[in-house]
Motif scaffolding. Sequence first.
Motif, mmCIF file in Angstrom:
data_model
loop_
_atom_site.group_PDB
_atom_site.id
_atom_site.type_symbol
_atom_site.label_atom_id
_atom_site.label_comp_id
_atom_site.label_asym_id
_atom_site.label_seq_id
_atom_site.Cartn_x
_atom_site.Cartn_y
_atom_site.Cartn_z
ATOM 1 N N UNK A 90 0.823 -1.204 0.000
ATOM 2 C CA UNK A 90 0.000 0.000 0.000
ATOM 3 C C UNK A 90 0.865 1.265 0.000
ATOM 4 N N UNK A 91 0.303 2.312 -0.578
ATOM 5 C CA UNK A 91 0.888 3.644 -0.454
ATOM 6 C C UNK A 91 -0.225 4.626 -0.134
ATOM 7 N N UNK A 92 0.025 5.488 0.822
ATOM 8 C CA UNK A 92 -0.890 6.584 1.121
ATOM 9 C C UNK A 92 -0.157 7.889 0.835
ATOM 10 N N UNK A 108 5.086 2.533 7.063
ATOM 11 C CA UNK A 108 3.945 2.295 7.932
ATOM 12 C C UNK A 108 3.885 0.861 8.418
ATOM 13 N N UNK A 109 2.700 0.390 8.692
ATOM 14 C CA UNK A 109 2.480 -0.951 9.235
ATOM 15 C C UNK A 109 3.068 -2.014 8.311
ATOM 16 N N UNK A 158 3.046 0.851 3.328
ATOM 17 C CA UNK A 158 2.713 -0.168 4.338
ATOM 18 C C UNK A 158 2.445 -1.507 3.660
ATOM 19 N N UNK A 159 2.662 -2.565 4.429
ATOM 20 C CA UNK A 159 2.450 -3.934 3.947
ATOM 21 C C UNK A 159 1.719 -4.681 5.053
ATOM 22 N N UNK A 177 13.269 -4.839 12.407
ATOM 23 C CA UNK A 177 12.176 -5.259 13.279
ATOM 24 C C UNK A 177 10.827 -4.743 12.784
ATOM 25 N N UNK A 178 9.816 -5.566 12.968
ATOM 26 C CA UNK A 178 8.455 -5.126 12.750
ATOM 27 C C UNK A 178 7.891 -5.319 11.365
#
Length: 380
Positions: A90-92, A108-109, A158-159, A177-178
Amino acid sequence: MRSEKNRELNPREGQLRRGYTTGTCAAAAAKAAAMLALGEEIKEIVVDTPKGIPLVLDLLDCRTSPKRASCAVQKDSGDDPDITNGILVYAEVELMESECAEILLEGGKGVGRVTLPGLACPVGQAAINPVPQKMIRQMVSQAFAKLGYEGGARVTISIPEGENLAKRTYNPRLGIEGGLSVLGTSGIVEPMSEQALIDTIKVEMDVRKALGAEYLVLTPGNYGETFLKEHFADKDFYSVKCSNFIGESLDYAEGQDFKGILFVGHIGKLVKVAGGIMNTHSKYADARMEILSAHAARFGAEPELIEALLNSVTTDNAYEVLETYSTELKEQVIKSLMDKIEFHLKSRTHQHMEIGAIMFSNKHGYLGKTSEVDHILEKL
């Protein structure tokens, strides 16, 4: 539909199908989100890749609000066995009208964050590698120029599946991480998983170097790690998995000026090294029994024993054949193998590094070591 649009990804007869990277997905989604935020109604987007192959990609889950839009592009890895195949990237894009036309890029997430030095991205930043960063900014700028927008923007990649998938990658070992990394230097996934693995090994070695390591522990895989934990529980060793790529790992370690390496490997791998085989994958060479038999013959093994060794299915089985025949001969063969392993490892690195090797069997435990092992263990 995708293959109809992007014929450059289709293989010629006998070749594997190419795909596109997470970096390409992020850049495409960012360009599309920028256009959506500016009021364009689109269902697909054209993205330029560094390899020079333009792609037309479908958009998913498009959402718009005043001065903001987001959408996703689905990753297609082609015929490469990549766990990220099919994920949504995703891209915002949030428009920021100001005198500064800067494009801010954030993770992002599901996008990992760097916690150790030595990687392409600085500590603390999102794991979006330099080439994808450049692609994203270029594609967003291209969209803005086309639609006459001169302000700035905040782009967040985000992914959603990234955090869970990252647990199955090297990222936790690399200090990311994350989530996943947003990768790709050409924008195109070439179905060459071996090269991707070699590149990952090099990155892990870079991290160790950046953390100040002068000596490395290399293991072909999980067996070596398990052996280390069981036999060196009092020592805090960090091992880099080199898979079958013994030669490439040695070459890179020498080029990075490491002072020494300790190899910890199963007899099934290291016997091949005793024959000068530096890629131990069976599709390249499998002379384990021939090498064992040659060393046994060197110390007077009878034809019946050599025949039994050649007919052995596994190196554990061959070891048992030697042990049953003669403990003395078994010890002579192991010592001879370790000498040749040391010779080939040192030859590969042009005598520039201290190199030791420990050979073990899952069934029989520790089998032997080369001459510099104790010295390197002290250094480690």
